[in-house]
Design a protein around this motif. Structure first.
Motif, PDB file in Angstrom:
ATOM      1  N   LEU A 129       0.690  -1.223  -0.135  1.00  0.00           N
ATOM      2  CA  LEU A 129       0.042   0.032  -0.111  1.00  0.00           C
ATOM      3  C   LEU A 129       1.017   1.252  -0.147  1.00  0.00           C
ATOM      4  O   LEU A 129       1.811   1.313   0.846  1.00  0.00           O
ATOM      5  CB  LEU A 129      -0.816  -0.036   1.230  1.00  0.00           C
ATOM      6  CG  LEU A 129      -1.465   1.178   1.604  1.00  0.00           C
ATOM      7  CD1 LEU A 129      -2.723   1.628   0.565  1.00  0.00           C
ATOM      8  CD2 LEU A 129      -2.302   1.193   2.926  1.00  0.00           C
ATOM      9  N   THR A 142      -7.632   2.917   2.665  1.00  0.00           N
ATOM     10  CA  THR A 142      -6.445   2.473   2.270  1.00  0.00           C
ATOM     11  C   THR A 142      -6.691   1.710   1.083  1.00  0.00           C
ATOM     12  O   THR A 142      -7.503   0.860   1.045  1.00  0.00           O
ATOM     13  CB  THR A 142      -5.976   1.529   3.224  1.00  0.00           C
ATOM     14  OG1 THR A 142      -6.620   0.755   3.708  1.00  0.00           O
ATOM     15  CG2 THR A 142      -5.521   2.561   4.363  1.00  0.00           C
ATOM     16  N   ILE A 143      -5.734   1.826   0.065  1.00  0.00           N
ATOM     17  CA  ILE A 143      -5.916   1.052  -1.554  1.00  0.00           C
ATOM     18  C   ILE A 143      -4.596   0.511  -1.650  1.00  0.00           C
ATOM     19  O   ILE A 143      -3.606   1.440  -1.788  1.00  0.00           O
ATOM     20  CB  ILE A 143      -6.367   2.136  -2.459  1.00  0.00           C
ATOM     21  CG1 ILE A 143      -7.993   2.653  -2.132  1.00  0.00           C
ATOM     22  CG2 ILE A 143      -6.393   1.211  -3.871  1.00  0.00           C
ATOM     23  CD1 ILE A 143      -8.488   3.585  -3.182  1.00  0.00           C
ATOM     24  N   SER A 144      -4.624  -0.726  -1.589  1.00  0.00           N
ATOM     25  CA  SER A 144      -3.312  -1.267  -2.057  1.00  0.00           C
ATOM     26  C   SER A 144      -3.055  -0.806  -3.505  1.00  0.00           C
ATOM     27  O   SER A 144      -3.745  -0.906  -4.324  1.00  0.00           O
ATOM     28  CB  SER A 144      -3.376  -2.797  -2.032  1.00  0.00           C
ATOM     29  OG  SER A 144      -4.430  -3.378  -2.586  1.00  0.00           O
ATOM     30  N   LYS A 145      -1.811  -0.707  -3.789  1.00  0.00           N
ATOM     31  CA  LYS A 145      -1.122  -0.050  -5.006  1.00  0.00           C
ATOM     32  C   LYS A 145      -0.555  -1.082  -5.791  1.00  0.00           C
ATOM     33  O   LYS A 145      -0.426  -0.566  -6.987  1.00  0.00           O
ATOM     34  CB  LYS A 145      -0.379   1.092  -4.966  1.00  0.00           C
ATOM     35  CG  LYS A 145      -1.150   2.352  -4.112  1.00  0.00           C
ATOM     36  CD  LYS A 145      -2.134   2.701  -5.322  1.00  0.00           C
ATOM     37  CE  LYS A 145      -2.832   4.228  -4.633  1.00  0.00           C
ATOM     38  NZ  LYS A 145      -3.700   4.844  -5.343  1.00  0.00           N
ATOM     39  N   GLU A 172      -5.990  -2.251  -7.589  1.00  0.00           N
ATOM     40  CA  GLU A 172      -5.923  -2.469  -6.087  1.00  0.00           C
ATOM     41  C   GLU A 172      -5.942  -4.146  -6.141  1.00  0.00           C
ATOM     42  O   GLU A 172      -6.779  -4.918  -5.945  1.00  0.00           O
ATOM     43  CB  GLU A 172      -7.289  -2.014  -5.226  1.00  0.00           C
ATOM     44  CG  GLU A 172      -7.074  -2.610  -3.830  1.00  0.00           C
ATOM     45  CD  GLU A 172      -8.097  -2.118  -2.961  1.00  0.00           C
ATOM     46  OE1 GLU A 172      -8.007  -2.446  -1.688  1.00  0.00           O
ATOM     47  OE2 GLU A 172      -9.092  -1.431  -3.398  1.00  0.00           O
ATOM     48  N   PHE A 174      -5.538  -7.291  -4.163  1.00  0.00           N
ATOM     49  CA  PHE A 174      -6.126  -7.893  -2.730  1.00  0.00           C
ATOM     50  C   PHE A 174      -5.628  -9.300  -2.387  1.00  0.00           C
ATOM     51  O   PHE A 174      -5.852  -9.529  -1.093  1.00  0.00           O
ATOM     52  CB  PHE A 174      -7.673  -7.604  -2.812  1.00  0.00           C
ATOM     53  CG  PHE A 174      -8.368  -8.692  -3.668  1.00  0.00           C
ATOM     54  CD1 PHE A 174      -8.619  -9.727  -3.223  1.00  0.00           C
ATOM     55  CD2 PHE A 174      -8.541  -8.349  -5.003  1.00  0.00           C
ATOM     56  CE1 PHE A 174      -9.513 -10.625  -3.902  1.00  0.00           C
ATOM     57  CE2 PHE A 174      -9.267  -9.190  -5.709  1.00  0.00           C
ATOM     58  CZ  PHE A 174      -9.766 -10.284  -5.098  1.00  0.00           C
ATOM     59  N   ILE A 187      -7.216  -8.925  -8.560  1.00  0.00           N
ATOM     60  CA  ILE A 187      -7.397  -7.430  -8.486  1.00  0.00           C
ATOM     61  C   ILE A 187      -8.740  -6.821  -8.605  1.00  0.00           C
ATOM     62  O   ILE A 187      -9.526  -7.477  -9.070  1.00  0.00           O
ATOM     63  CB  ILE A 187      -6.578  -6.921  -9.813  1.00  0.00           C
ATOM     64  CG1 ILE A 187      -5.254  -7.559  -9.720  1.00  0.00           C
ATOM     65  CG2 ILE A 187      -6.635  -5.476 -10.013  1.00  0.00           C
ATOM     66  CD1 ILE A 187      -4.558  -7.117 -11.281  1.00  0.00           C
ATOM     67  N   ARG A 189     -10.872  -3.541  -9.786  1.00  0.00           N
ATOM     68  CA  ARG A 189     -10.624  -2.146 -10.298  1.00  0.00           C
ATOM     69  C   ARG A 189     -11.900  -1.457 -10.549  1.00  0.00           C
ATOM     70  O   ARG A 189     -12.856  -2.055 -10.790  1.00  0.00           O
ATOM     71  CB  ARG A 189     -10.223  -2.253 -11.856  1.00  0.00           C
ATOM     72  CG  ARG A 189      -9.935  -1.206 -12.511  1.00  0.00           C
ATOM     73  CD  ARG A 189      -9.433  -1.704 -14.054  1.00  0.00           C
ATOM     74  NE  ARG A 189      -9.184  -0.344 -14.876  1.00  0.00           N
ATOM     75  CZ  ARG A 189     -10.051   0.134 -15.635  1.00  0.00           C
ATOM     76  NH1 ARG A 189     -11.464  -0.529 -15.899  1.00  0.00           N
ATOM     77  NH2 ARG A 189      -9.946   1.147 -16.451  1.00  0.00           N
ATOM     78  N   SER A 190     -11.923  -0.104  -9.784  1.00  0.00           N
ATOM     79  CA  SER A 190     -13.207   0.357  -9.684  1.00  0.00           C
ATOM     80  C   SER A 190     -13.253   1.408 -10.813  1.00  0.00           C
ATOM     81  O   SER A 190     -12.341   2.095 -11.237  1.00  0.00           O
ATOM     82  CB  SER A 190     -13.228   1.350  -8.441  1.00  0.00           C
ATOM     83  OG  SER A 190     -13.132   0.434  -7.169  1.00  0.00           O
ATOM     84  N   ASN A 197     -17.044  -2.469  -8.822  1.00  0.00           N
ATOM     85  CA  ASN A 197     -15.772  -3.222  -8.563  1.00  0.00           C
ATOM     86  C   ASN A 197     -15.855  -4.688  -9.254  1.00  0.00           C
ATOM     87  O   ASN A 197     -16.962  -5.241  -9.240  1.00  0.00           O
ATOM     88  CB  ASN A 197     -15.442  -3.540  -7.114  1.00  0.00           C
ATOM     89  CG  ASN A 197     -15.203  -2.332  -6.045  1.00  0.00           C
ATOM     90  OD1 ASN A 197     -14.839  -1.175  -6.931  1.00  0.00           O
ATOM     91  ND2 ASN A 197     -15.425  -2.232  -5.039  1.00  0.00           N
TER      92      ASN A 197
END
Length: 210
Positions: A129, A142-145, A172, A174, A187, A189-190, A197
């Motif tokens: 993140l 929090t969004i994992s990158k 993101e 996860f 992953i 993706r929003s 999502n």
């Protein structure tokens, strides 16, 4: 689990709760070195040398000021992902060494949060993140990158580049796993509205690199 740690007994195939005194505690991650169990949750790190009958708090020293996100054992070495990068212990948790070369700094000048750790052979891979996003009400989201990897004998982290413009925004990771010599990444993706999502999978061949 959210209600403690259970061990599967080989004799009768049943699950037995082993963390007497820790009922109702949400354990985030466990690791095993020989017959020693290590259990981590946010501000706490315990180890047990008697299959969970007794526990010793070892959340001290260099990681005492950091929350723990995950723990991984490779041989007799422990790796911990925290809200300030990766730490390693070569002596069963008595001492911890920071190993953050190549890990990005976040928006408050600390290292990125490490959310997941896996390894295959001589390669370690993590989900990280980078930065915390604040909404209009100053509520942290929090969004994992992305993903980092390193050779275990070097511990110099490299960023995995996701290819294709569809991954450029709202990416993101996860979950992460390994099959054969490929890394599988779950992953989210929003869309721009944040209302949609979906999961996609992609693989990487970085495990073939030496």
């Amino acid at each position: 689990t959210f209600d403690g740690i259970y061990i599967l007994e080989e004799v009768n195939g049943s699950w037995i709760k082993t963390n007497i005194g820790f009922d109702g505690i949400d354990w985030r991650s466990i690791a095993v070195v020989d017959n020693i169990i290590f259990a981590a949750r946010v501000w706490e790190l315990y180890k047990s040398s008697d299959i969970g009958e007794n526990w010793t708090d070892i959340h001290t020293g260099i990681i005492s000021n950091h929350t723990i996100k995950c723990i991984k054992s490779v041989g007799d070495t422990l790796y911990i992902g925290t809200d300030n990068g990766v730490y390693i212990s070569y002596d069963l948790g008595d001492n911890w060494i920071e190993k953050n070369n190549g890990i990005l700094l976040d928006n408050v000048m600390e290292y990125s949060t490490i959310l997941r750790i896996i390894h295959s052979g001589s390669t370690m891979v993590v989900i990280y993140l980078h930065d915390t996003v604040f909404t209009g009400n100053d509520f942290p989201t929090t969004i994992s990158k992305g993903i980092l990897y390193t050779q275990l004998d070097e511990m110099n982290w490299n960023i995995v580049e996701f290819q294709g413009e569809e991954y450029e925004q709202f990416l993101e990771p996860f979950s992460i796993g390994i099959i054969d010599n490929k890394i599988l990444v779950g992953i989210i993706r929003s869309g721009f509205s944040g209302s949609t999502n979906y999961e996609v999978w992609m693989n990487s061949t970085i495990l073939n690199e030496n």
